[in-house]
Write a protein that holds these residues in place. Structure first.
Motif, PDB file in Angstrom:
ATOM      1  N   GLY A 230     104.252  14.661 -68.940  1.00 30.19           N
ATOM      2  CA  GLY A 230     105.593  14.168 -69.646  1.00 30.19           C
ATOM      3  C   GLY A 230     105.541  14.644 -70.871  1.00 30.19           C
ATOM      4  O   GLY A 230     106.390  14.544 -71.793  1.00 30.19           O
TER       5      GLY A 230
ATOM      6  N   GLY B  92     104.282  13.752 -62.693  1.00 27.20           N
ATOM      7  CA  GLY B  92     103.800  13.305 -64.145  1.00 27.20           C
ATOM      8  C   GLY B  92     104.744  12.237 -64.474  1.00 27.20           C
ATOM      9  O   GLY B  92     105.416  11.421 -63.696  1.00 27.20           O
ATOM     10  N   ALA B  94     107.266  11.317 -66.783  1.00 27.46           N
ATOM     11  CA  ALA B  94     108.863  11.520 -66.709  1.00 27.46           C
ATOM     12  C   ALA B  94     109.252  11.252 -65.034  1.00 27.46           C
ATOM     13  O   ALA B  94     109.994  10.714 -64.974  1.00 27.46           O
ATOM     14  N   CYS B  95     108.600  12.303 -64.274  1.00 30.15           N
ATOM     15  CA  CYS B  95     109.061  12.256 -63.010  1.00 30.15           C
ATOM     16  C   CYS B  95     108.664  10.813 -62.206  1.00 30.15           C
ATOM     17  O   CYS B  95     109.174  10.473 -61.342  1.00 30.15           O
ATOM     18  N   VAL B 132     104.927  19.769 -64.499  1.00 24.38           N
ATOM     19  CA  VAL B 132     105.059  21.129 -64.664  1.00 24.38           C
ATOM     20  C   VAL B 132     105.949  21.624 -65.774  1.00 24.38           C
ATOM     21  O   VAL B 132     106.177  22.861 -66.176  1.00 24.38           O
ATOM     22  N   CYS B 134     108.857  20.406 -67.000  1.00 28.03           N
ATOM     23  CA  CYS B 134     110.074  20.315 -67.262  1.00 28.03           C
ATOM     24  C   CYS B 134     110.791  19.070 -67.319  1.00 28.03           C
ATOM     25  O   CYS B 134     111.964  18.577 -66.665  1.00 28.03           O
ATOM     26  N   CYS B 135     109.943  18.392 -68.027  1.00 29.33           N
ATOM     27  CA  CYS B 135     109.947  16.888 -67.992  1.00 29.33           C
ATOM     28  C   CYS B 135     111.729  16.302 -68.139  1.00 29.33           C
ATOM     29  O   CYS B 135     111.948  15.294 -67.832  1.00 29.33           O
ATOM     30  N   VAL B 140     111.156  16.514 -60.881  1.00 29.19           N
ATOM     31  CA  VAL B 140     111.215  17.862 -60.707  1.00 29.19           C
ATOM     32  C   VAL B 140     110.419  18.220 -59.167  1.00 29.19           C
ATOM     33  O   VAL B 140     109.146  17.496 -59.044  1.00 29.19           O
TER      34      VAL B 140
END
Ligand SMILES: Cc1cc2nc3c(=O)[nH]c(=O)nc-3n(C[C@H](O)[C@H](O)[C@H](O)COP(=O)(O)O)c2cc1C
Ligand code: SF4
Ligand code: SF4
Ligand code: FES
Lengths: 645, 180
Positions: A230, B92, B94-95, B132, B134-135, B140
């Motif tokens: 994040g 991750g 955010a994902c 990766v 690209c949050c 993603v």
């Protein structure tokens, strides 16, 4: 130091800078229009390469002479692909365009570059205040920021050292090389620079330890492992302003008396690895790294080590083990790495952002730096604000800015008319703060006392549709998998935490579980050696503290209030609202769970539904017919009519 | 030579071993080279075959268990051949909060393999990765080197189809080329 020698360093540097400036001017002698495109990973992921190709094609087709200037990331990731067009002849100032698709690129080439019409409906604003069009500096997203570390991000080409030099780069290194190392350390101490890798340890204090060592061989490590899920600011800095990091590394190495440096960057960041590798080669070729830098007699070799994706390797002692070719297992301190690190030599490990802050600090002085931020946390902080916010991306703000300003003013608040629920700060070591904490100033100590922590700067904003028990389970799942396994409490304790949390999210929670979670959490904190284990229970403890009722609903009512935990949730279609024949939900369902009822309306087969929520998003807002409920028993049961095949 | 299962080496395995032996010669026999060596081999061949780990151990004069222990500690290393289009789904934070696990499940369902495996035609493999970077575009997924942001379960099938169509087209063109 004799004056003649001083002059040499400065002279050599001035010569480099003059040549770089001349090179810059020669790039665009006839003031052609410039098209600046961000090509960091997030830009590329949003299609920036296609946009660039479209511009090139359109320019060639129409025979327009213009320069394409590729840069890193400006931090406005929500707006990618980001393009800035500077067309002096049109009379307009440089203009910032968000979301430039290849189609828009062709249109702008024609209408703006050829005909002088900047297409107001597509621009965000001019990059500088002017009388013709609104400028981006009117937006909080731009004017509340304070760019110190990110000053060059998205402005210069990371692949061209001369752009950094022409923008004032490496001047701080030249200046440092003419100053006694002790004075550099004093400046950093007076500036009050605290490490940006998580714990906020004063940088100068660590450096003094290494400097005072009798061992003449010393190492500097730039920690770019960025294992925090994040968070991506270290990647962005490496991809956008690699020379500022190298300059910071060189200043640090000079101050502590080191001749070897290592950039420890994770292998998952291929573009960052490429960018920093080529930056090292360029700096070496110019005599800004390598032997006898700028004729000062100071030598520095910088190498790259690729981390192989173990979160714990961000921890200093584990990092050192992995560099030596072992499993990245932390070991007890003291001895601190600053006393005994790589190959037993004193090793300074600093985060990318800490090192990148050095050139502006040395260049502008300690008082300037202290003038920003708070008394105990001077300077700025970079956050990657992601999750449920309108304008996710990277933001650099003065320390002490409130969470509310950051999330609501700068990042646009929560989209889709949803309510703010929590912000997760500091990754797996941090915590979730509810709305009551929105006015908390962002600095090391305030966040720590609220139960979160600064961490590396990852900030995940969550709206009402987030289940805090699920979030806690997510983080424990992460730390459990990433535990190196050395400490029993970390290895087995997190496994046990995970098992309880998983049960709760499945609706199999029991009375007494919350108490067990709490005592276990305290034991893991006390019984673990390194920061991973010591902080792993934080997400559980903060969610238990601030969202206890949600845990209780899961355990006592077998209900997930946010309708996230899938075993406790069901989707159904409100037949009153469903427009017969609008097929959107049926078309988007990945498992064909949506079927046609006898009245030609749509319904969901609960047996097949995987609860992905696609139909809820897809059902047109004018019908808004898809509903979520928890517990699942509340969903009306509609039988699939027999297949007539 | 034989592979780890005691079978004769396939041509593919033989070629890998020959190449690895050549690459190893460039590295000093130092423990600190272990991870860079493993990375170089994986970058070239996509995975670390058991026989390759044996060669590395011999080169560095380490017990094979040490090499294996290090390789398994790090998430980056794979011990099975990946697909020609490795799919990596971000897990991750955010994902995750934006439904990354559902994206992963959907890939598993559509490709009929669990995470960590490769399809029988070696076209795809699925892996989970932790962020990766690209949050802002979460959720993603990466197909090969290409990062796809704002993923949705309904986009999964399209992505797989795109790869298959591109491959069919390439094969057709190759055939046409050969015919003409
Ligand atoms: C489990 C764990 C993971 C860490 N990961 C990172 C990381 O990815 N990057 C980083 O700079 N620091 C990380 N740290 C903190 C470092 O150990 C160290 O404190 C930091 O790099 C020091 O740099 P600073 O003084 O500039 O903050 C981690 C710490 C722990 C305990
Ligand atoms: S606390 Fe966990 S990760 Fe840290 S040394 Fe102990 S077992 Fe390893
Ligand atoms: S998308 Fe909405 S309105 Fe259309 S058929 Fe499905 S539930 Fe009904
Ligand atoms: S959390 Fe998925 S890219 Fe960072």
């Amino acid at each position: 130091m004799p004056t003649a020698e001083k002059a040499t360093v400065q002279d050599r540097f001035e010569a480099l800078r003059t040549a770089a400036e001349a090179h810059q001017r020669a790039c665009n002698p006839d003031h052609r229009p410039t098209i600046q495109i961000g090509l960091a990973t997030c830009g590329i992921a949003s299609g920036a390469l296609e946009t660039k190709a479209a511009f090139e094609e359109a320019l060639a087709e129409r025979g327009i002479a213009a320069c394409i200037h590729t840069v890193g990331c400006v931090g406005h990731c929500y707006a990618e692909p980001v393009v800035v067009i500077d067309h002096p002849e049109s009379g307009f100032p440089p203009i910032f365009y968000p979301q430039v698709t290849p189609g828009k690129a062709k249109m702008l080439t024609h209408l703006f570059l050829e005909e002088g019409d900047p297409r107001f409906e597509h621009l965000l604003g001019a990059t500088i205040p002017n009388d013709l069009i609104p400028s981006v500096t009117d937006f909080a997203r731009f004017n509340r920021e304070a760019r110190v570390v990110m000053a060059h991000c998205g402005r210069i080409d990371p692949g061209e050292i001369r752009e950094y030099l022409a923008a004032g780069g490496y001047a701080a290194l030249a200046q440092a090389l003419q100053t006694p190392p002790e004075d550099i350390i004093t400046t950093v101490a007076t500036a009050g620079l605290r490490g940006r890798g998580g714990a906020g340890f004063p940088a100068a204090r660590k450096w003094r330890l290494a400097r005072s060592s009798p061992d003449p061989v010393r190492w500097v490590v730039c920690n770019a492992d960025e294992g925090d899920p994040g968070a991506y600011m270290d990647r962005t800095l490496l991809e956008s302003t690699p020379h500022q990091i190298l300059e910071g590394i060189a200043i640090c190495a000079y101050a502590v008396g080191s001749q070897r440096a290592l950039v420890y960057v994770r292998a998952e960041y291929p573009l960052a690895v490429t960018t920093i590798t080529s930056a090292i080669a360029q700096a070496r070729a110019m005599g800004l790294l390598g032997a006898d830098i700028l004729g000062s007699g100071f030598n520095l070799e910088v190498e790259i080590f690729q981390g192989s994706g173990a979160f714990v390797c961000g921890e200093e002692t584990a990092l050192i083990r992995s560099v030596a070719g072992y499993r990245g297992m932390p070991h007890p301190r003291p001895p601190f790495p600053a006393e005994k690190g790589i190959d037993g030599h004193p090793t300074i490990i600093n985060n990318v952002k800490t090192l990148a802050a050095l050139p502006p600090i040395i260049g502008n002085g300690a008082d300037w730096y202290r003038g920003m931020g708070t008394a105990d946390s001077p300077g700025t902080a970079i956050f990657s604000v992601v999750g449920d916010v309108l304008h996710p991306g990277l933001v650099e703000i003065p320390m002490g800015t409130s969470l509310r300003t950051l999330i609501f003013d700068i990042c646009g608040g929560i989209p889709n008319k949803k309510q703010f629920k929590a912000v997760q700060i500091g990754g797996p070591s941090g915590g979730c703060l509810p709305a009551e904490f929105l006015d908390t100033p962002i600095d090391f100590d305030s966040l720590q006392s609220a139960g979160a922590m600064m961490g590396s700067g990852g900030m995940v904003v969550m709206d009402e549709d987030t289940c805090m028990v699920d979030v806690a389970r997510y983080f424990v799942d992460f730390t459990q998998k990433e535990s190196c396994g050395k400490c029993t409490f970390c290895r087995i304790g997190t496994w046990h935490l995970l098992e309880i949390l998983t049960r709760i999210t499945r609706g199999e929670g029991r009375e007494g579980d919350l108490e067990t979670l709490e005592t276990l959490a305290e034991d893991i904190k006390a019984g673990s050696l390194c920061g991973l284990g010591k902080t792993a229970p934080n997400p559980v403890l903060t969610t238990l503290r601030y969202f206890r009722d949600e845990y209780e609903a899961h355990i006592r009512e077998k209900r997930c209030p946010a309708c996230v935990c899938r075993p406790l949730t069901a989707f159904y279609i409100d037949l009153e609202k469903c427009a017969r024949g609008c097929n959107v939900c049926e078309g988007c369902c990945p498992v064909e769970a949506v079927f046609i009822t006898r009245q030609r309306k749509r319904a969901i087969d609960q047996e097949k539904c995987v609860k992905c929520g696609e139909c809820l998003v897809a059902c047109p807002p004018e019908y808004d017919a898809v509903r979520k409920v928890s517990p699942p028993g509340l969903a009306p049961v509609i039988a699939r009519p027999p297949q007539d095949d | 030579m034989e592979n780890a299962a005691g079978e004769a080496l396939t041509a593919e395995e033989g070629a890998i071993l020959a190449d690895v032996a050549r690459r190893l010669a460039a590295f000093d026999r130092e423990r600190a080279n272990l991870i860079p060596i493993l990375q170089t081999i994986q970058n070239t061949h996509g995975y670390l075959a058991p026989a390759v780990l044996q060669l590395v151990a011999r080169h560095l004069r380490l017990p094979p268990s040490q090499v294996y222990g290090v390789a398994t500690f790090y998430n980056q290393f794979r011990f099975h051949p990946p697909g020609r289009n490795p799919i990596r789904v971000c897990m991750g934070t955010a994902c995750h909060v934006r439904g990354g696990d559902i994206i992963l499940e959907n890939f598993e369902r559509k490709l009929e393999i669990p995470e960590g495996q490769t399809t029988p035609d070696r076209e795809f493999s699925i892996e989970r990765v932790a962020c990766v970077g690209c949050c802002a575009l979460a959720p993603v997924a990466c197909v090969g080197e290409t990062v796809h942001g704002h993923m949705a379960p309904s986009k999964v099938e399209g992505l797989i189809l795109q790869v298959r169509i591109a491959r069919e087209r390439a094969e057709r063109e190759k055939k046409d080329h050969a015919d003409s």
